[in-house]
Motif scaffolding. Structure first.
Motif, mmCIF file in Angstrom:
data_model
loop_
_atom_site.group_PDB
_atom_site.id
_atom_site.type_symbol
_atom_site.label_atom_id
_atom_site.label_comp_id
_atom_site.label_asym_id
_atom_site.label_seq_id
_atom_site.Cartn_x
_atom_site.Cartn_y
_atom_site.Cartn_z
ATOM 1 N N UNK A 63 48.013 21.148 54.237
ATOM 2 C CA UNK A 63 48.845 22.301 53.968
ATOM 3 C C UNK A 63 49.832 22.552 55.099
ATOM 4 N N UNK A 64 49.619 21.931 56.257
ATOM 5 C CA UNK A 64 50.566 22.128 57.349
ATOM 6 C C UNK A 64 51.801 21.241 57.198
ATOM 7 N N UNK A 65 51.745 20.177 56.381
ATOM 8 C CA UNK A 65 52.906 19.312 56.162
ATOM 9 C C UNK A 65 53.159 19.032 54.684
ATOM 10 N N UNK A 66 52.343 19.576 53.807
ATOM 11 C CA UNK A 66 52.494 19.335 52.371
ATOM 12 C C UNK A 66 52.188 20.614 51.607
ATOM 13 N N UNK A 67 52.785 20.718 50.435
ATOM 14 C CA UNK A 67 52.505 21.864 49.563
ATOM 15 C C UNK A 67 51.550 21.417 48.468
ATOM 16 N N UNK A 68 50.545 22.220 48.202
ATOM 17 C CA UNK A 68 49.570 21.928 47.159
ATOM 18 C C UNK A 68 49.698 22.957 46.049
ATOM 19 N N UNK A 69 49.790 22.455 44.827
ATOM 20 C CA UNK A 69 49.690 23.299 43.647
ATOM 21 C C UNK A 69 48.408 22.851 42.951
ATOM 22 N N UNK A 70 47.800 23.748 42.206
ATOM 23 C CA UNK A 70 46.515 23.438 41.584
ATOM 24 C C UNK A 70 46.611 23.576 40.078
ATOM 25 N N UNK A 71 46.128 22.559 39.374
ATOM 26 C CA UNK A 71 46.072 22.586 37.917
ATOM 27 C C UNK A 71 44.610 22.535 37.488
ATOM 28 N N UNK A 72 44.322 23.231 36.437
ATOM 29 C CA UNK A 72 42.980 23.199 35.873
ATOM 30 C C UNK A 72 43.017 22.254 34.673
#
Length: 165
Positions: free
Chosen positions: A1-10
């Motif tokens: 999360x310090x160098x990448x963006x995370x999105x979450x899918x169910x």
């Protein structure tokens, strides 16, 4: 999360697991934007005990393409690879390697290392039946096979599903 963006899918098959979509901001030549991974993750609801402010992962339950989709009392029941792995390996401490392949809506072929005896195979099949019943799966036919064929045309995985319904 310090160098990448995370999105979450169910995933449609799960109510408590998530799959990540990753956007990496450090790449310079090949963009990685909203890269969909097929990992099935269970995220921690509390912060990591180490004190990190980043999202902690409780467990990696497997991969979306390793799910077993079996017939249950009220429709299809999705079973993650860890349920199958734990049931088989916990059944007999001598089981170090196996292959489980879904061959039908209610059929699984379970291949164990050829050096194991019938007792280990029967224990693995019984343990797998108990775990599947606990997960809500109906009657399942488990065919035992001695020896594991190693495919040379694809990557090996601990649990693999060849059946698509």
């Amino acid at each position: 999360e310090d160098v990448a963006a995370f999105e979450w899918e169910r995933p449609a098959s799960s109510s408590h697991l998530l799959t990540p979509l990753v956007t990496d901001f450090t790449r310079r030549t090949q963009v990685m934007a909203r890269y969909r991974m097929n990992d099935l993750l269970h995220l921690r609801s509390e912060p990591c005990p180490c004190g990190s402010p980043l999202q902690a992962v409780e467990a990696v339950e497997g991969r979306c393409d390793d799910l077993f989709r079996l017939a249950g009392g009220s429709g299809e029941v999705v079973v993650t690879p860890d349920v199958i792995r734990n049931a088989v390996v916990d059944a007999d401490r001598r089981i170090l390697d196996f292959r489980a392949v879904q061959t039908g809506a209610s059929e699984i072929e379970l291949a164990l290392d050829g050096g194991l005896d019938v007792e280990a195979g029967e224990a693995a099949a019984a343990g797998l039946c108990r775990a599947l019943r606990k997960a809500g799966v109906g009657e399942v036919m488990i065919r035992l096979r001695a020896g594991i064929d190693l495919p040379l045309d694809r990557k090996l995985r601990r649990v693999r599903c060849d059946w698509r319904g």
